[in-house]
Design a protein around this motif. Structure first.
Motif, mmCIF file in Angstrom:
data_model
loop_
_atom_site.group_PDB
_atom_site.id
_atom_site.type_symbol
_atom_site.label_atom_id
_atom_site.label_comp_id
_atom_site.label_asym_id
_atom_site.label_seq_id
_atom_site.Cartn_x
_atom_site.Cartn_y
_atom_site.Cartn_z
ATOM 1 N N CYS A 144 -0.185 1.537 -1.222
ATOM 2 C CA CYS A 144 0.902 1.640 -2.202
ATOM 3 C C CYS A 144 1.139 0.307 -2.888
ATOM 4 N N GLY A 145 1.629 -0.663 -2.155
ATOM 5 C CA GLY A 145 1.923 -1.975 -2.701
ATOM 6 C C GLY A 145 3.143 -2.562 -2.046
ATOM 7 N N ALA A 146 3.645 -3.658 -2.609
ATOM 8 C CA ALA A 146 4.821 -4.326 -2.066
ATOM 9 C C ALA A 146 5.581 -5.010 -3.206
ATOM 10 N N PRO A 147 6.922 -4.859 -3.215
ATOM 11 C CA PRO A 147 7.719 -3.961 -2.381
ATOM 12 C C PRO A 147 7.360 -2.494 -2.639
ATOM 13 N N THR A 148 7.567 -1.662 -1.618
ATOM 14 C CA THR A 148 7.089 -0.282 -1.660
ATOM 15 C C THR A 148 7.661 0.507 -2.830
ATOM 16 N N GLU A 149 8.984 0.488 -2.997
ATOM 17 C CA GLU A 149 9.599 1.336 -4.022
ATOM 18 C C GLU A 149 9.200 0.913 -5.429
ATOM 19 N N GLU A 150 9.122 -0.392 -5.659
ATOM 20 C CA GLU A 150 8.729 -0.863 -6.985
ATOM 21 C C GLU A 150 7.289 -0.462 -7.297
ATOM 22 N N ALA A 151 6.413 -0.615 -6.290
ATOM 23 C CA ALA A 151 5.017 -0.230 -6.500
ATOM 24 C C ALA A 151 4.890 1.280 -6.699
ATOM 25 N N ARG A 152 5.626 2.052 -5.884
ATOM 26 C CA ARG A 152 5.531 3.506 -5.994
ATOM 27 C C ARG A 152 6.050 3.996 -7.341
ATOM 28 N N GLU A 153 7.063 3.358 -7.862
ATOM 29 C CA GLU A 153 7.600 3.762 -9.156
ATOM 30 C C GLU A 153 6.568 3.542 -10.256
ATOM 31 N N MET A 154 5.831 2.424 -10.195
ATOM 32 C CA MET A 154 4.789 2.201 -11.193
ATOM 33 C C MET A 154 3.701 3.263 -11.049
ATOM 34 N N LEU A 155 3.330 3.601 -9.818
ATOM 35 C CA LEU A 155 2.271 4.585 -9.610
ATOM 36 C C LEU A 155 2.685 5.959 -10.116
ATOM 37 N N ARG A 156 3.938 6.336 -9.900
ATOM 38 C CA ARG A 156 4.412 7.610 -10.444
ATOM 39 C C ARG A 156 4.312 7.623 -11.965
ATOM 40 N N ARG A 157 4.602 6.480 -12.559
ATOM 41 C CA ARG A 157 4.624 6.406 -14.019
ATOM 42 C C ARG A 157 3.218 6.440 -14.613
ATOM 43 N N VAL A 158 2.278 5.710 -14.017
ATOM 44 C CA VAL A 158 0.958 5.598 -14.650
ATOM 45 C C VAL A 158 -0.070 6.585 -14.094
ATOM 46 N N GLU A 159 0.110 7.049 -12.843
ATOM 47 C CA GLU A 159 -0.876 7.942 -12.243
ATOM 48 C C GLU A 159 -0.408 9.393 -12.151
ATOM 49 N N GLY A 160 0.890 9.625 -12.105
ATOM 50 C CA GLY A 160 1.380 10.955 -11.787
ATOM 51 C C GLY A 160 1.339 11.170 -10.287
ATOM 52 N N GLY A 161 1.136 12.401 -9.835
ATOM 53 C CA GLY A 161 1.122 12.671 -8.402
ATOM 54 C C GLY A 161 -0.246 12.455 -7.789
ATOM 55 N N ARG A 162 -0.261 11.950 -6.554
ATOM 56 C CA ARG A 162 -1.502 11.747 -5.829
ATOM 57 C C ARG A 162 -1.796 12.880 -4.836
ATOM 58 N N GLY A 163 -0.806 13.709 -4.555
ATOM 59 C CA GLY A 163 -1.020 14.731 -3.537
ATOM 60 C C GLY A 163 -1.221 14.104 -2.173
ATOM 61 N N TYR A 164 -2.318 14.477 -1.496
ATOM 62 C CA TYR A 164 -2.563 13.964 -0.147
ATOM 63 C C TYR A 164 -3.448 12.724 -0.134
ATOM 64 N N PHE A 165 -4.067 12.391 -1.253
ATOM 65 C CA PHE A 165 -4.837 11.156 -1.323
ATOM 66 C C PHE A 165 -3.918 9.965 -1.086
ATOM 67 N N THR A 166 -4.316 9.064 -0.221
ATOM 68 C CA THR A 166 -3.551 7.907 0.265
ATOM 69 C C THR A 166 -2.294 8.319 1.020
ATOM 70 N N GLY A 167 -2.251 9.579 1.458
ATOM 71 C CA GLY A 167 -1.223 9.978 2.416
ATOM 72 C C GLY A 167 -1.726 9.654 3.810
ATOM 73 N N ALA A 168 -1.509 10.563 4.746
ATOM 74 C CA ALA A 168 -1.989 10.364 6.118
ATOM 75 C C ALA A 168 -2.485 11.703 6.636
ATOM 76 N N VAL A 169 -3.537 11.650 7.445
ATOM 77 C CA VAL A 169 -4.122 12.862 8.000
ATOM 78 C C VAL A 169 -4.393 12.625 9.480
#
Length: 398
Positions: A308-333
């Protein structure tokens, strides 16, 4: 990763029906084709589970798993996926491990690669490099320290892709790591071979092996030795790696009072070298407090700055904006037994399979000093793990 209808060149659809579960944990049972099968393979366990497919909010995951075990007295394991974004749903299959004794020691059979007829980039390389430039600007402005930007390749085959055969080919190419095949509620599958252990619990012992900082492999011993030396000496990669290790250690501290960090090591996959560090500890015992399950530990650690990145929320907000949803990729299995023991891997080096299409994704950590072209090349090298199993490894350079 988000894709548009135009980008999915072959798309099979099927009618979806749901059977509401009155459980307070809001678990739902898929009532399409029965006998959903999930698989997980590691050095510790080879497991195959058949049963109902549950989809639950991520925040309810541990309660839903406990409920599933209570409702199925013969079940001894669950195998499932946590999404990258906690706002999305998790999935799991609960049942008895049906793997025959000794199956894990048998040679993996090489299955034929599917006939791929088209491959498209999501996004294109130029757009990916533009996103890296944008991330570097935000890092330079102090908005974040690191963000992990991903890109994908969408491959369309001439016939439906067999998820189990893909897993077998992945393991044949690289027998180490965490192999997984988890069914999804849309009728597709998530299949892969992750090199990265998010968290393992074995009774009181807890361990994690985060990876961050990478170089691609060439196959030449002298050149690869030089790349490993360059990786070990890189200040940029050391900073990127340390961010992840510190985050993992901090997340485990509330559960393990004796958390310790080992010396840095090198993890090699079929296509990459990664900096890795073992973080270990033992769960605090208190007869008044229930021990956390491995799934609870996975949710506490996820997502690390490695995906994701650091800080988590700031990085995640950018990813939502530029990538959209990732689904289970980079989740956990991973998997969990009735006693809360198990393993969860970071959901990388995988593909979302839907009929005749495979969406293969890879990411690279962007920190100060990152180079857009180099990051695109790194993601290309990571993509080759799954693309090679699809018969495309030599055809894709970036």
């Amino acid at each position: 990763m988000s894709i548009t209808p135009a980008e999915r060149t072959v798309h099979e659809t099927s009618r979806v029906e749901w059977d509401p579960d009155p459980s307070p944990y809001r678990s739902r049972r898929w009532v399409g084709p029965t006998d959903h099968t999930a698989r997980f393979i590691s050095s510790r366990l080879t497991a195959e589970v058949r049963g109902d497919l549950h989809q639950v909010p991520s925040t309810d995951f541990e309660d839903a798993v406990e409920s599933a075990f209570a409702n199925n007295p013969t079940a001894d394991i669950i195998i499932g996926c946590l999404p990258f974004d906690p706002a999305d749903s998790a999935v799991f299959v609960c049942g008895a491990n049906e793997t025959e004794p000794g199956a894990g020691s048998e040679a993996v059979q090489q299955a034929a690669a599917p006939q791929i007829r088209s491959v498209i980039d999501v996004p294109g390389v130029a757009e990916y490099e533009r996103r890296v430039d944008e991330a570097l600007r935000l890092i330079d402005e102090g908005a974040m320290e690191k963000v992990v930007l991903a890109r994908s390749k969408l491959a369309a085959a001439a016939a439906p892709i067999d998820p189990q055969q893909l897993l077998e080919r992945l393991r044949a190419n690289s027998p180490h790591g965490f192999g997984f095949h988890v069914p999804l509620v849309d009728g597709g599958s998530f299949v892969g071979l992750s090199p990265e252990l998010l968290v393992e619990r074995d009774q009181l012992a807890v361990s994690s092996h985060p990876l961050a900082g990478s170089r691609s492999r060439t196959g030449g011993s002298d050149e690869d030795a030089a790349r490993i030396a360059d990786l070990r000496a890189s200040g940029k990669d050391a900073r990127e790696h340390q961010l992840v290790v510190e985050a993992v250690e901090s997340a485990l501290d509330p559960y393990c009072p004796d958390t310790r960090v080992d010396d840095q090591d090198i993890t090699a996959t079929d296509s990459m070298f990664h900096l890795g560090t073992w973080v270990r500890g033992n769960l605090a015992t208190d007869e008044l407090v229930r021990l956390p399950s491995v799934s609870a530990l996975a949710r506490a650690l996820h997502p690390t700055p490695a995906v994701c990145g650091a800080p988590t929320e700031e990085a995640r907000e950018m990813l939502r904006r530029v990538e959209g949803g990732r689904g289970y990729f980079t989740g956990a299995v991973g998997w969990q037994d009735r006693d809360g023991n198990g393993e969860w891997a970071v959901a990388i080096r995988g593909a979302m399979i839907e009929g005749s299409t495979a969406l293969v994704s890879a990411g690279a950590g962007i920190v100060a000093g990152s180079d857009p072209r180099a990051e695109a090349e790194e993601t290309g090298a990571k993509l080759r793990t799954v693309l090679s199993a699809l018969g495309l490894g030599e055809q894709v350079t970036r």
